[in-house]
Design an enzyme around this catalytic site. Structure first.
Site, PDB file in Angstrom:
ATOM      1  N   THR A 166       0.827  -1.211   0.000  1.00  0.00           N
ATOM      2  CA  THR A 166       0.000   0.000   0.000  1.00  0.00           C
ATOM      3  C   THR A 166       0.857   1.255   0.000  1.00  0.00           C
ATOM      4  O   THR A 166       0.332   2.366  -0.080  1.00  0.00           O
ATOM      5  CB  THR A 166      -0.908   0.022   1.241  1.00  0.00           C
ATOM      6  OG1 THR A 166      -0.089  -0.090   2.416  1.00  0.00           O
ATOM      7  CG2 THR A 166      -1.899  -1.134   1.214  1.00  0.00           C
ATOM      8  N   ALA A 167       2.170   1.102   0.077  1.00  0.00           N
ATOM      9  CA  ALA A 167       3.083   2.250   0.134  1.00  0.00           C
ATOM     10  C   ALA A 167       4.000   2.246  -1.086  1.00  0.00           C
ATOM     11  O   ALA A 167       5.220   2.305  -0.963  1.00  0.00           O
ATOM     12  CB  ALA A 167       3.895   2.209   1.414  1.00  0.00           C
ATOM     13  N   GLY A 215       3.812 -15.300  -0.848  1.00  0.00           N
ATOM     14  CA  GLY A 215       4.838 -16.035  -1.576  1.00  0.00           C
ATOM     15  C   GLY A 215       5.533 -15.160  -2.598  1.00  0.00           C
ATOM     16  O   GLY A 215       4.877 -14.555  -3.439  1.00  0.00           O
ATOM     17  N   GLY A 217       8.564 -15.734  -5.227  1.00  0.00           N
ATOM     18  CA  GLY A 217       9.606 -16.488  -5.910  1.00  0.00           C
ATOM     19  C   GLY A 217       9.698 -17.977  -5.720  1.00  0.00           C
ATOM     20  O   GLY A 217      10.627 -18.584  -6.248  1.00  0.00           O
ATOM     21  N   CYS A 222       9.328 -19.885 -11.657  1.00  0.00           N
ATOM     22  CA  CYS A 222       9.721 -18.509 -11.335  1.00  0.00           C
ATOM     23  C   CYS A 222      11.214 -18.421 -11.079  1.00  0.00           C
ATOM     24  O   CYS A 222      11.802 -19.303 -10.440  1.00  0.00           O
ATOM     25  CB  CYS A 222       8.953 -18.035 -10.107  1.00  0.00           C
ATOM     26  SG  CYS A 222       9.291 -16.332  -9.636  1.00  0.00           S
TER      27      CYS A 222
END
Length: 387
Positions: A166-167, A215, A217, A222
């Site tokens: 959220t930042a 999660g 990676g 991935c």
């Protein structure tokens, strides 16, 4: 306890799923009595397993089949299903190219623009067949296509990226997606992720997340951990994020499920994630192995097509059975990759857990030898756990 890396730098020990084991308690129960139902938003499912939003895993047909069997599949709204009217020839090219030409081909194929009409069409195709229309997009994609998704009547929206917070700081020319505003304005539940920490989980829940994905990676295809050096092993990440969920529930009375996303191959992996605190799991490669999967036995990372810094690859997982065999059995393999629901219920019975909430409370021990102890013959002969 912190460990000193060197002068001025300490770190705490984090644990992966392969390093832990679940300890039976004082009672057992018949697996038929194990209740695996869970809820995400206003949707209740019998099976706490979600097929990840990857182009080799979920298309319209898979989403419908998963809904019918009691699970859930998420469609990638920024993949080939929304770039091409007929994805079949594109899939043929992806699985047919050699490994040295794979990334350039992916970058070429995913350069095709996303078509708004296909976003709506895919959602409507799932819904018209009675399936649950769960879709996924990056924050940028959510900002761009959110209104289309709402208009088409999707049931769930997953806003996903390697890391979501959220930042988020952006250049002055770019207005980042306001997650709280997006969750308020969308007419369906919005899941947010991915993250690996207590603080970020708590902030995402305060922003209005209907679920939080955990999660960074660990996925089979991935390469983010190798390319970026970023990630926290899943057992510790899930436990941290589940602690945030519990504290948020105590504070607000609002229970927000935590979903372990990535790196899970066997039924035992799923059981251990829930024991660490997850309410459900999101998996890719196990479903990529089913006969109905669009990837034709191949599985590739979502960030592979990046034109700047690819963080995924294509792996050959093969085709080992039908969706039903992989999810609910009967199992035809001895390595824990078939009948994932049966494995979960049997583990719950062995541990005496009547429901997922009780499964989250079972005892865990650190057990780095769990998967190797006594398995010399299996390993030497490539059988069972030695495959």
């Amino acid at each position: 306890m912190d460990i000193q890396i060197g002068r001025g730098k300490t770190a705490r020990r984090a644990y992966g799923i392969d390093e832990i084991a679940l300890v039976p308690g004082t009672r057992t129960l018949d697996p038929a009595l194990a209740d695996t139902t869970w809820r995400i938003g206003n949707i209740e499912r019998e099976i706490p397993i979600i097929a990840s939003a990857m182009d080799g895993v979920v298309d319209v047909r898979m989403a419908i089949c998963l809904s019918e069997i009691g699970a859930l599949g998420v469609l990638n709204l920024e993949g080939i299903q929304t770039r091409y009217e007929n994805p079949e020839p594109i899939l043929d090219r992806i699985v047919g190219v050699n490994k040295d030409e794979f990334v350039p081909l992916m970058q070429e194929l995913y350069a095709e623009p996303i078509k708004s009409e296909l976003v709506k069409q895919r959602i409507q195709q799932i819904k018209s067949s009675g399936g649950i229309a769960a879709v996924s997009a990056t924050p940028a994609g959510a900002s761009k296509y959110g209104s289309l998704v709402a208009e088409a009547g999707a049931d769930l929206f997953f806003v996903q990226a390697t890391v979501v917070s959220t930042a988020h700081l952006s250049p002055e020319s770019i207005t980042p997606l306001d997650l709280a505003e997006f969750c308020r304005e969308m007419p369906m539940p919005v899941a947010l992720g991915n993250c690996v920490s207590y603080e970020v989980t708590l902030n995402l829940m305060k922003a209005g997340a209907a679920a939080v994905l955990v999660g960074i990676g660990p996925g089979a295809a991935c390469t983010s951990r190798g390319v970026l050096g970023v990630g926290v092993p899943q057992a510790s990440a899930i436990a941290d994020c589940a602690a945030a969920r519990d504290d948020y529930y105590k504070e607000t009375g609002n229970y927000v499920p935590v979903i372990a996303d990535g790196g899970l191959i066997t039924g035992g992996d799923i059981c251990k994630c829930i024991a660490c605190g997850a309410d459900g799991v999101m998996i890719g490669s196990p479903f990529a192995r089913c006969a109905e999967a669009p990837g034709r036995g191949y599985h590739w990372g979502m960030a592979t097509p990046s034109p700047v810094l690819p963080r995924g690859t294509r792996i050959n997982v093969g085709t080992t059975g039908t969706l039903e065999q992989i999810l609910t059995g009967p199992a035809q393999l001895d390595d824990g990759t078939h009948n994932l629901l049966g494995a979960l219920k049997t583990s719950m019975g062995t541990l005496g857990a009547k429901n997922l909430k009780e499964m989250q409370q079972v005892e865990i021990v650190i057990a780095p030898s769990l998967l190797t102890e006594g398995k010399v013959y299996q390993k030497a002969q490539h059988l069972g756990m030695g495959k």
